[in-house]
Enzyme design. Structure first.
Site, mmCIF file in Angstrom:
data_model
loop_
_atom_site.group_PDB
_atom_site.id
_atom_site.type_symbol
_atom_site.label_atom_id
_atom_site.label_comp_id
_atom_site.label_asym_id
_atom_site.label_seq_id
_atom_site.Cartn_x
_atom_site.Cartn_y
_atom_site.Cartn_z
ATOM 1 N N ASP A 141 5.175 -6.649 -4.240
ATOM 2 C CA ASP A 141 4.348 -5.771 -3.400
ATOM 3 C C ASP A 141 3.156 -6.541 -2.854
ATOM 4 O O ASP A 141 2.090 -5.973 -2.639
ATOM 5 C CB ASP A 141 3.892 -4.561 -4.225
ATOM 6 N N LYS A 144 3.980 -9.884 2.552
ATOM 7 C CA LYS A 144 5.391 -9.628 2.872
ATOM 8 C C LYS A 144 6.135 -10.916 3.235
ATOM 9 O O LYS A 144 7.323 -11.029 2.995
ATOM 10 C CB LYS A 144 5.492 -8.591 3.986
ATOM 11 N N ASP A 169 8.884 -3.606 -2.538
ATOM 12 C CA ASP A 169 8.299 -2.539 -1.722
ATOM 13 C C ASP A 169 8.235 -2.977 -0.257
ATOM 14 O O ASP A 169 8.224 -4.176 0.040
ATOM 15 C CB ASP A 169 6.880 -2.206 -2.221
ATOM 16 N N ASN A 170 8.182 -2.011 0.660
ATOM 17 C CA ASN A 170 7.892 -2.263 2.082
ATOM 18 C C ASN A 170 8.934 -3.098 2.817
ATOM 19 O O ASN A 170 8.593 -3.841 3.750
ATOM 20 C CB ASN A 170 6.538 -2.964 2.233
ATOM 21 N N GLU A 199 4.145 5.132 2.103
ATOM 22 C CA GLU A 199 3.296 5.969 1.262
ATOM 23 C C GLU A 199 2.437 6.941 2.089
ATOM 24 O O GLU A 199 1.816 6.571 3.059
ATOM 25 C CB GLU A 199 2.387 5.116 0.358
HETATM 26 O O1 LIG Z 1 0.136 -5.730 2.796
HETATM 27 C C1 LIG Z 1 0.507 -4.953 1.904
HETATM 28 N N1 LIG Z 1 0.467 -5.317 0.627
HETATM 29 C C2 LIG Z 1 0.071 -6.652 0.265
HETATM 30 C C3 LIG Z 1 -1.409 -6.912 0.081
HETATM 31 C C4 LIG Z 1 -1.452 -8.364 -0.202
HETATM 32 C C5 LIG Z 1 -2.401 -9.018 -1.020
HETATM 33 C C6 LIG Z 1 -1.877 -9.947 -2.001
HETATM 34 C C7 LIG Z 1 -1.427 -11.238 -1.789
HETATM 35 C C8 LIG Z 1 -1.092 -11.910 -3.002
HETATM 36 C C9 LIG Z 1 -0.654 -13.229 -3.216
HETATM 37 N N2 LIG Z 1 -0.397 -13.701 -4.461
HETATM 38 C C10 LIG Z 1 -0.557 -12.906 -5.536
HETATM 39 C C11 LIG Z 1 -0.998 -11.612 -5.399
HETATM 40 C C12 LIG Z 1 -1.246 -11.117 -4.114
HETATM 41 S S1 LIG Z 1 -1.818 -9.566 -3.643
HETATM 42 C C13 LIG Z 1 0.974 -3.576 2.231
HETATM 43 C C14 LIG Z 1 0.708 -3.068 3.513
HETATM 44 C C15 LIG Z 1 1.122 -1.782 3.866
HETATM 45 C C16 LIG Z 1 0.844 -1.239 5.224
HETATM 46 C C17 LIG Z 1 -0.386 -1.487 5.846
HETATM 47 C C18 LIG Z 1 -0.632 -0.979 7.110
HETATM 48 C C19 LIG Z 1 0.331 -0.211 7.762
HETATM 49 F F1 LIG Z 1 0.064 0.307 8.980
HETATM 50 C C20 LIG Z 1 1.547 0.051 7.147
HETATM 51 C C21 LIG Z 1 1.806 -0.472 5.879
HETATM 52 C C22 LIG Z 1 1.787 -0.977 2.933
HETATM 53 C C23 LIG Z 1 2.061 -1.485 1.663
HETATM 54 O O2 LIG Z 1 2.715 -0.728 0.717
HETATM 55 C C24 LIG Z 1 1.668 -2.773 1.305
HETATM 56 O O3 LIG Z 1 1.982 -3.237 0.046
HETATM 57 MG MG LIG Z 2 3.419 -1.923 -0.845
#
Ligand SMILES: O=C(NCCCCc1cc2cnccc2s1)c1cc(-c2ccc(F)cc2)cc(O)c1O
Ligand SMILES: [Mg+2]
Length: 214
Positions: A141, A144, A169-170, A199
């Site tokens: 998650d 992406k 997810d996603n 979500e």
């Molecule tokens: O980007 C998303 N999740 C990732 C955040 C990344 C941060 C990390 C990078 C990283 C690297 N290494 C270790 C740990 C980590 S944590 C995300 C985005 C949407 C979304 C947003 C706008 C929209 F209009 C429609 C859907 C929905 C979702 O469910 C999501 O999960």
């Molecule tokens: Mg997500």
């Protein structure tokens, strides 16, 4: 200075959820995100699918890539048996600080190890740092565009075993097209799509469950 959305989400948990009651923490976050401010938690609809997969796998070791505010961390950890371990990686220190407090409010800190940093740096160090041989379940998650490279990295580092389950997810929104193509066409994975919605919205999204065949 103005509070951040994660800070306001934590406030809603501390105001509306009961300490030590993970279900009330989940409900408080879902209510906040549905009625006050959208946030990128896996949410209640996809969360039920996540719950079903966790219950089916009944994992002793779980790796979560992408903690955010700890919503899915709480969803997963509340279903784990007593000696099970969940390691969750978060890149953003501000998100990690909020997640620690959400996980503590749910009373699940014993089951969860939150690690701050990037997946590409930490995946190769999992064995030596945390004494985990392999993961029974991985919840993807995070960024992406990192799902595919990190899956290949997990294979190379030998932290997947025959039967390890990847749940992503996603895969539709925002989308992970290269990852989907890979797990659906590779002879080393048995993949299944669980159609759902982004979500707290009516937009299509879904979870992809992929069993590593070794
Ligand atoms: O980007 C998303 N999740 C990732 C955040 C990344 C941060 C990390 C990078 C990283 C690297 N290494 C270790 C740990 C980590 S944590 C995300 C985005 C949407 C979304 C947003 C706008 C929209 F209009 C429609 C859907 C929905 C979702 O469910 C999501 O999960
Ligand atoms: Mg997500």
């Amino acid at each position: 200075t103005r509070s951040t959305r994660p800070q306001r989400l934590l406030g809603a948990v501390q105001k509306n959820a009961t300490r030590g009651d993970p279900c009330s923490v989940i409900q408080a976050i879902d209510h906040f995100c549905r009625n006050k401010e959208w946030a990128m938690n896996v949410g209640d609809e996809k969360g039920c699918i996540l719950d079903a997969v966790v219950s089916e796998v009944n994992p002793a070791t779980v790796l979560e890539l992408g903690t955010y505010c700890g919503y899915s961390t709480v969803r997963i950890a509340r279903l784990l048996p007593p000696d099970a371990k969940l390691i969750t990686l978060e890149f953003n220190p501000d998100f990690a600080a909020i997640a620690r407090q959400v996980i503590a409010w749910a009373g699940l800190e014993e089951k969860v190890q939150l690690v701050e940093g990037a997946s590409g740096d930490w995946i190769p160090r999992m064995k030596e740092q945390f004494g985990v041989k392999t993961f029974d379940l991985v919840f993807l998650d995070h960024w992406k565009d990192r799902y595919l490279p990190d899956t290949k990295l997990m294979e190379e580092c030998g932290i997947l075993r025959k039967g390890s389950v990847l749940l992503a997810d996603n895969v539709i929104c925002p989308g992970t097209p290269d990852y989907l193509e890979f797990v659906r066409n590779s002879p080393r994975y048995e993949s299944q799509y669980f159609k759902s919605h982004l979500e707290y919205t009516k937009v299509e999204d879904g979870l992809e469950k992929s069993v590593f065949l070794g």
